[in-house]
Design a protein around this motif. Structure first.
Motif, PDB file in Angstrom:
ATOM      1  N   GLN A  26      -6.109  -9.557   5.755  1.00  0.00           N
ATOM      2  CA  GLN A  26      -5.934 -10.996   5.539  1.00  0.00           C
ATOM      3  C   GLN A  26      -6.927 -11.516   4.511  1.00  0.00           C
ATOM      4  O   GLN A  26      -8.089 -11.121   4.510  1.00  0.00           O
ATOM      5  CB  GLN A  26      -6.126 -11.757   6.854  1.00  0.00           C
ATOM      6  CG  GLN A  26      -5.056 -11.474   7.900  1.00  0.00           C
ATOM      7  CD  GLN A  26      -3.651 -11.765   7.402  1.00  0.00           C
ATOM      8  OE1 GLN A  26      -3.420 -12.784   6.779  1.00  0.00           O
ATOM      9  NE2 GLN A  26      -2.729 -10.844   7.658  1.00  0.00           N
ATOM     10  N   GLY A  27      -6.481 -12.405   3.672  1.00  0.00           N
ATOM     11  CA  GLY A  27      -7.357 -13.117   2.741  1.00  0.00           C
ATOM     12  C   GLY A  27      -8.097 -12.243   1.754  1.00  0.00           C
ATOM     13  O   GLY A  27      -9.169 -12.603   1.277  1.00  0.00           O
ATOM     14  N   SER A  28      -7.560 -11.086   1.481  1.00  0.00           N
ATOM     15  CA  SER A  28      -8.280 -10.153   0.626  1.00  0.00           C
ATOM     16  C   SER A  28      -7.844 -10.273  -0.830  1.00  0.00           C
ATOM     17  O   SER A  28      -6.831 -10.881  -1.148  1.00  0.00           O
ATOM     18  CB  SER A  28      -8.008  -8.725   1.097  1.00  0.00           C
ATOM     19  OG  SER A  28      -6.645  -8.425   0.862  1.00  0.00           O
ATOM     20  N   ARG A  29      -8.663  -9.666  -1.695  1.00  0.00           N
ATOM     21  CA  ARG A  29      -8.179  -9.403  -3.045  1.00  0.00           C
ATOM     22  C   ARG A  29      -7.178  -8.262  -2.923  1.00  0.00           C
ATOM     23  O   ARG A  29      -7.366  -7.353  -2.106  1.00  0.00           O
ATOM     24  CB  ARG A  29      -9.327  -8.917  -3.936  1.00  0.00           C
ATOM     25  CG  ARG A  29     -10.414  -9.940  -4.138  1.00  0.00           C
ATOM     26  CD  ARG A  29     -11.663  -9.279  -4.685  1.00  0.00           C
ATOM     27  NE  ARG A  29     -12.735 -10.263  -4.729  1.00  0.00           N
ATOM     28  CZ  ARG A  29     -13.300 -10.696  -5.861  1.00  0.00           C
ATOM     29  NH1 ARG A  29     -12.936 -10.195  -7.026  1.00  0.00           N
ATOM     30  NH2 ARG A  29     -14.241 -11.609  -5.823  1.00  0.00           N
ATOM     31  N   GLN A  30      -6.146  -8.283  -3.740  1.00  0.00           N
ATOM     32  CA  GLN A  30      -5.182  -7.195  -3.650  1.00  0.00           C
ATOM     33  C   GLN A  30      -4.456  -6.972  -4.963  1.00  0.00           C
ATOM     34  O   GLN A  30      -4.449  -7.841  -5.836  1.00  0.00           O
ATOM     35  CB  GLN A  30      -4.166  -7.451  -2.537  1.00  0.00           C
ATOM     36  CG  GLN A  30      -3.252  -8.644  -2.793  1.00  0.00           C
ATOM     37  CD  GLN A  30      -2.298  -8.824  -1.629  1.00  0.00           C
ATOM     38  OE1 GLN A  30      -2.708  -9.190  -0.533  1.00  0.00           O
ATOM     39  NE2 GLN A  30      -1.030  -8.564  -1.860  1.00  0.00           N
ATOM     40  N   ASN A 138      -8.291  -8.965  -8.770  1.00  0.00           N
ATOM     41  CA  ASN A 138      -7.160  -9.759  -8.258  1.00  0.00           C
ATOM     42  C   ASN A 138      -6.065  -9.893  -9.332  1.00  0.00           C
ATOM     43  O   ASN A 138      -5.440 -10.941  -9.482  1.00  0.00           O
ATOM     44  CB  ASN A 138      -7.619 -11.137  -7.821  1.00  0.00           C
ATOM     45  CG  ASN A 138      -7.254 -11.387  -6.356  1.00  0.00           C
ATOM     46  OD1 ASN A 138      -6.387 -10.682  -5.808  1.00  0.00           O
ATOM     47  ND2 ASN A 138      -7.879 -12.365  -5.744  1.00  0.00           N
ATOM     48  N   ALA A 139      -5.859  -8.794 -10.084  1.00  0.00           N
ATOM     49  CA  ALA A 139      -4.927  -8.856 -11.225  1.00  0.00           C
ATOM     50  C   ALA A 139      -3.493  -8.935 -10.712  1.00  0.00           C
ATOM     51  O   ALA A 139      -3.107  -8.188  -9.814  1.00  0.00           O
ATOM     52  CB  ALA A 139      -5.099  -7.623 -12.096  1.00  0.00           C
ATOM     53  N   PRO A 140      -2.697  -9.847 -11.262  1.00  0.00           N
ATOM     54  CA  PRO A 140      -1.329 -10.013 -10.769  1.00  0.00           C
ATOM     55  C   PRO A 140      -0.365  -8.922 -11.270  1.00  0.00           C
ATOM     56  O   PRO A 140       0.667  -8.699 -10.660  1.00  0.00           O
ATOM     57  CB  PRO A 140      -0.917 -11.382 -11.322  1.00  0.00           C
ATOM     58  CG  PRO A 140      -1.779 -11.586 -12.534  1.00  0.00           C
ATOM     59  CD  PRO A 140      -3.046 -10.829 -12.296  1.00  0.00           C
ATOM     60  N   GLU A 141      -0.699  -8.243 -12.390  1.00  0.00           N
ATOM     61  CA  GLU A 141       0.251  -7.267 -12.954  1.00  0.00           C
ATOM     62  C   GLU A 141       0.321  -6.032 -12.056  1.00  0.00           C
ATOM     63  O   GLU A 141      -0.677  -5.621 -11.468  1.00  0.00           O
ATOM     64  CB  GLU A 141      -0.174  -6.793 -14.345  1.00  0.00           C
ATOM     65  CG  GLU A 141      -0.506  -7.865 -15.348  1.00  0.00           C
ATOM     66  CD  GLU A 141      -1.949  -8.350 -15.220  1.00  0.00           C
ATOM     67  OE1 GLU A 141      -2.847  -7.511 -15.166  1.00  0.00           O
ATOM     68  OE2 GLU A 141      -2.137  -9.579 -15.145  1.00  0.00           O
TER      69      GLU A 141
END
Lengths: 146, 422
Positions: A26-30, A138-141
């Motif tokens: 939960q609530g992590s960088r991913q 926390n990169a969205p790609e």
């Protein structure tokens, strides 16, 4: 059959069959990693405390090498500083691409030394690590190593 | 003789077949080599086939003795290369049972053949609200060109479903046909499942609805006798490298009346009659669709491959391969934890399977170390994988130079895979 046992060491087979820290956080960088040609998928979750990795976990599906690599990554990184994690990334990458003796700091990750003999499988071993790097940012790609 | 035997053994049922597989293996130099110190067991024939000496020699002979551009030079060598190139066209025409050599277009492969039809015939005849019908077992190369066409034209891509065996549900296919259907595109044999489709029936149904039919024969031409006039397809395509010929060359057959009505696919040399900056008149069939210098050596090599296969006889090849596939299927499916994906009643060449709890890439790597080459992955047929709820399969695919001993080696290899993951 020489070589196969080097690739599929007991610790790798074990972690592929019973992956550790296989859950979302939960609530992590991913970040998500996906190699479309072979279909391997992994999501890495990281919680930091200061500059330390407090918790790290993963989910996904893939071959034994990618699953075990993600599982062992989560064990190896817990409690490490970001600088140590970066160093571990470099050392792991060197090990699976060039082989040789694994530095003691890699611990159980030394089991991946055999991967360097299988060039087509290097991308399986490195996918979770590149995905970790993206997760820390926390990169969205979506990450790919193909 | 012994160098090409591959796996130990030799006699057995293979020798009672209409042809001698051990004699055939001698024609394929690569089958004598070792991989990781083990005799090569090449079971990736649906990806590409190995080449007989006759093909290798034909290509080498062309470059050593006969190389010139075609249809252009007044000189002797150009006449000779043109003759060899056109001989190959006639060989393909006879091989497919086509009425006229002008109906044979040389392309880069089956993929280009499909794209040619989609871009040339499709763009002219498919409009907004029209439909293109394919099946759920198509290779990406028989999906994506139609998607591109439908997106451009505002047309709709319809997909006929398959059942749990991997057979097309013909009644559902029939329900999807309508007066809006312009093109039907189906494979003759599925590359991921091995299913042989009842193409003649499908074509008759499509024609009744007023649609034209393209048959993707990439996985069929090497394994089954094909007669385009008997099946009455409008277009048929296959790749040279999957039928023991060179890579980079393939064939599109089209009915002359359709091809004549179609605009060019690519512009360039050889496809024109005259060019001014105001107006270009296009050449006749088949040259109108062969812009630029083609793969001359590839075409000549393909002609040699067709000759080799024809001399062996596709009826004999089909019978031998069917027996071999049945044998291999039994050997592999007898292993606990193995599930065969694709159990159609009519199959050719392909044995796809998954092993419980073991990813196909791991199986592929472990088999490779035993000298056994198979394909692991989605086989460019991701919708098929989705249909069967697997991310990937291991696929062993057979040719007429494979043996029962190699099928046994595959089964032993799978046992080794299971042992490592035990």
């Amino acid at each position: 059959m020489s070589g196969l046992e080097d690739l599929y060491q007991q610790v790798i087979v074990d972690h592929s069959r019973r992956p550790r820290n296989f859950r979302p956080l939960q609530g992590s960088r991913q970040a998500e990693g996906y190699n479309p040609l072979c279909g391997d998928r992994v999501t890495i979750y990281v919680n930091l405390e200061g500059d330390k990795v407090k918790e790290v976990a993963f989910q996904g599906s893939g071959c034994a090498i990618s699953t075990a690599s993600a599982s062992l990554l989560t064990e190896a990184l817990k409690g490490k500083t970001l600088a140590e994690a970066g160093q571990m990334f470099e050392r792991f990458h060197e090990l699976v691409t060039h082989g040789g003796a694994a530095p003691a700091s890699l611990g159980k990750l030394a089991a991946f030394a055999g991967v360097s003999e299988y060039p087509t499988r290097v991308k399986c071993a490195t996918l979770p690590w590149h995905t970790l790097r993206a997760a820390l940012k926390n990169a969205p790609e979506v990450v790919s190593t193909e | 003789m012994s160098v090409n035997r591959g796996v130990a053994g030799g006699a057995g049922a293979a020798l009672t077949s209409p042809f001698n597989v051990w004699k055939i293996r001698e024609d394929f130099p690569i089958l004598g080599r070792k991989v990781h110190g083990k005799p090569l067991v090449y079971l990736d024939n649906a990806a590409t086939t190995q080449k007989p000496r006759a093909v290798i020699d034909a290509v080498s002979q062309f470059y050593s003795n006969d190389c010139a551009n075609i249809h252009r030079g007044v000189h002797w060598l150009s006449e000779r290369s043109t003759g060899l190139y056109e001989d190959a066209r006639v060989a393909v025409q006879r091989f497919l049972g086509a009425a006229d050599a002008r109906e044979i277009i040389f392309v880069r492969g089956a993929t280009e053949g499909i794209n040619l039809v989609a871009q040339s015939y499709g763009r002219r005849h498919v409009g907004a609200g029209d439909e293109v019908l394919i099946s759920a077992m198509e290779h990406h190369s028989n999906i994506v060109p139609w998607q591109l066409l439908c997106e451009e034209k505002g047309a709709r891509l319809r997909v006929a479903p398959i059942d749990d065996r991997g057979e097309l549900i013909v009644s559902e296919f029939g329900k999807l046909l309508s007066s809006r259907t312009r093109i039907v595109a189906v494979n003759h044999v599925s590359n991921a499942l091995g299913t042989v489709n009842p193409v003649a029936d499908l074509i008759a149904m499509a024609h009744s609805a007023g649609a034209v039919v393209l048959v993707d024969g990439a996985q069929a031409a090497p394994h089954l006798p094909v007669n385009v006039r008997e099946m009455d397809c409008d277009f048929y395509c296959f790749s040279g490298h999957k039928i023991y010929g060179p890579s980079g060359v393939g064939v599109l057959y089209g009915k002359a009346a359709l091809l004549e009505s179609m605009p060019p696919y690519q512009g360039g040399g050889d496809m024109i009659r005259s060019v001014t900056f105001e107006k270009t008149t296009f050449n006749d069939l088949p040259y109108r669709f062969e812009a630029g210098t083609p793969n001359i050596a590839g075409v000549i090599g393909l002609g040699a491959a067709i000759g080799y296969v024809s001399r062996t006889g596709l009826e004999h090849i089909a019978a031998y391969e069917r027996d071999l596939l049945d044998y291999a299927t039994q050997a592999v499916s007898a292993i606990p934890g193995v599930r065969v994906i694709g159990t159609a009643r009519e199959k050719a060449g392909v044995l796809s399977f998954v092993v419980d709890g073991i990813h196909p890439h791991d199986a592929g790597t472990i088999l490779d170390r035993q000298g056994i080459a198979i394909r692991a992955g989605h086989h460019c047929a991701q919708p098929v994988m989705e249909r069967f709820g697997v991310p990937a399969t291991s696929r062993a695919s057979f040719a007429f130079y494979n043996t029962r001993e190699e099928a046994d080696a595959l089964a032993r290899g799978i046992l080794k895979v299971k042992e490592i993951f035990a």
